[in-house]
Design an enzyme around this catalytic site. Structure first.
Site, PDB file in Angstrom:
ATOM      1  N   GLU A 166      -3.099  -1.873   4.943  1.00  0.00           N
ATOM      2  CA  GLU A 166      -1.756  -2.404   5.195  1.00  0.00           C
ATOM      3  C   GLU A 166      -1.747  -3.285   6.447  1.00  0.00           C
ATOM      4  OE1 GLU A 166       2.738  -0.535   5.942  1.00  0.00           O
ATOM      5  OE2 GLU A 166       0.954   0.678   6.326  1.00  0.00           O
TER       6      GLU A 166
ATOM      7  N   LYS B 249       7.866  -3.069   0.304  1.00  0.00           N
ATOM      8  CA  LYS B 249       7.802  -1.632   0.560  1.00  0.00           C
ATOM      9  C   LYS B 249       9.174  -0.977   0.417  1.00  0.00           C
ATOM     10  CE  LYS B 249       5.861   1.455   4.128  1.00  0.00           C
ATOM     11  NZ  LYS B 249       5.109   1.441   5.410  1.00  0.00           N
TER      12      LYS B 249
ATOM     13  N   CYS C 173       1.769   2.534   2.028  1.00  0.00           N
ATOM     14  CA  CYS C 173       1.778   3.593   3.035  1.00  0.00           C
ATOM     15  C   CYS C 173       2.828   4.670   2.753  1.00  0.00           C
ATOM     16  CB  CYS C 173       1.935   2.986   4.423  1.00  0.00           C
ATOM     17  SG  CYS C 173       1.320   4.089   5.744  1.00  0.00           S
TER      18      CYS C 173
END
Length: 297
Positions: free
Chosen positions: A43, A116, A153
């Site tokens: 990331e 995200k 993540c």
């Protein structure tokens, strides 16, 4: 038979973006030379993890999707190496900012954009200061390597993300990450928990998981984090087939037969026997189907 060789990459990030991009390009080239056709960097690999602190100056790192120098450089690399490549970048879109990933196909075509969905907020991980929660929904990218599901993540802790990607046809789940020590409690180590939750996603959906994390100690203005690496790849039962250590720059790889995995999924019946009619609580915040009603007196 549809063989797929995946690679997970991990490295430490230097203060200068140019150094990080050069280092990541070398790792990607190494993975391609070793036969990987789907490559998963960590990331936000272009920069140190700036979310350690809240500073408006870091917004200058963001780029628009259509003109991002990071995206353009690595889509060209994907084309040159004939690989499918996940590209993580800090996106500016109008007045908002996103933690985003695009997937470059082996001919350099960009297959779409994922922003995200789950944004963490805690000491050393001040992401809500920088990122608006994503508005793309969960994305599965159709590529020459197969159907690639992507979470970023904090997304990896949520089984709903993994199941949604699997239902949308993902043949592999990829999770670029930046996770390490907890500044408020240096004795706490989440690495084993982090690994097990994704092994569970692989087992519950019968798809391989590729998790890439960064390594190294990064010092911010108010705190520091030591990223614990431990990148890994599982098979479709959640078994670990490749793991990295906590500190080394690493290229991990593993090969799967996507047709064989699809046959196993169909035969096991996990998706056949689902009961969406019973899962209404998952679409609520408090676990109830209906809104809470106040009693009238």
């Amino acid at each position: 038979m549809r063989p797929l060789t995946v690679a997970a990459l991990q490295m430490a990030c230097a203060p200068l973006r140019a150094d990080n991009l050069d280092r990541m390009e070398r790792l990607i080239s190494k993975a391609a030379a070793e036969g990987a056709t789907l490559i998963v960097p960590q990331e936000l690999f272009a920069d140190p993890y700036f979310c350690k602190d809240e500073s408006s100056s870091h917004f200058d790192l963001a780029e628009e999707f259509s003109t991002s120098s990071v995206v353009q450089r690595f889509r060209a690399l994907a084309r040159e190496l004939n690989v499918v490549l996940l590209i993580s970048f800090f996106e500016r879109a109008g007045q908002n900012f996103f933690n985003s990933i695009t997937v470059a196909d082996s001919d350099g075509t960009l297959c779409g954009l994922y922003r995200k969905s789950h944004i963490p907020d805690g000491p050393g991980y001040e992401e809500k200061y920088y990122f608006t929660p994503g508005d793309t929904g969960f994305q599965v990218f159709a590529t020459s390597a197969g159907a690639v599901g992507v979470g970023i993540c904090w997304d990896q802790w949520f089984p709903e993300c993994a199941r949604s990607l699997a239902l949308r046809g993902a043949e592999v789940l990829c999770y670029p990450s930046a996770i390490g020590s907890e500044p408020q409690d240096p004795t706490y180590d989440s690495s084993a928990h982090w690994q097990r939750v994704m092994q569970g996603h692989a087992a519950a959906n019968m798809v391989p998981v590729v998790a890439s994390n960064r390594v190294g100690r990064e010092v911010g203005a108010s705190t520091e984090i030591t990223f614990y690496g431990s990148s890994f790849i599982t098979d479709g039962t959640g078994e670990l087939v490749a793991t990295a250590d906590r500190a080394s720059e690493t290229v991990l790889s593993a090969t799967f037969d996507l047709d064989e995995l699809a046959e196993s999924r169909a035969g096991f019946g996990l998706f056949r026997d689902r009961r969406p009619d019973l899962y209404g609580a998952l679409a609520t915040l408090d676990g109830f189907h209906a809104q809470v009603k106040t009693e009238r007196h």
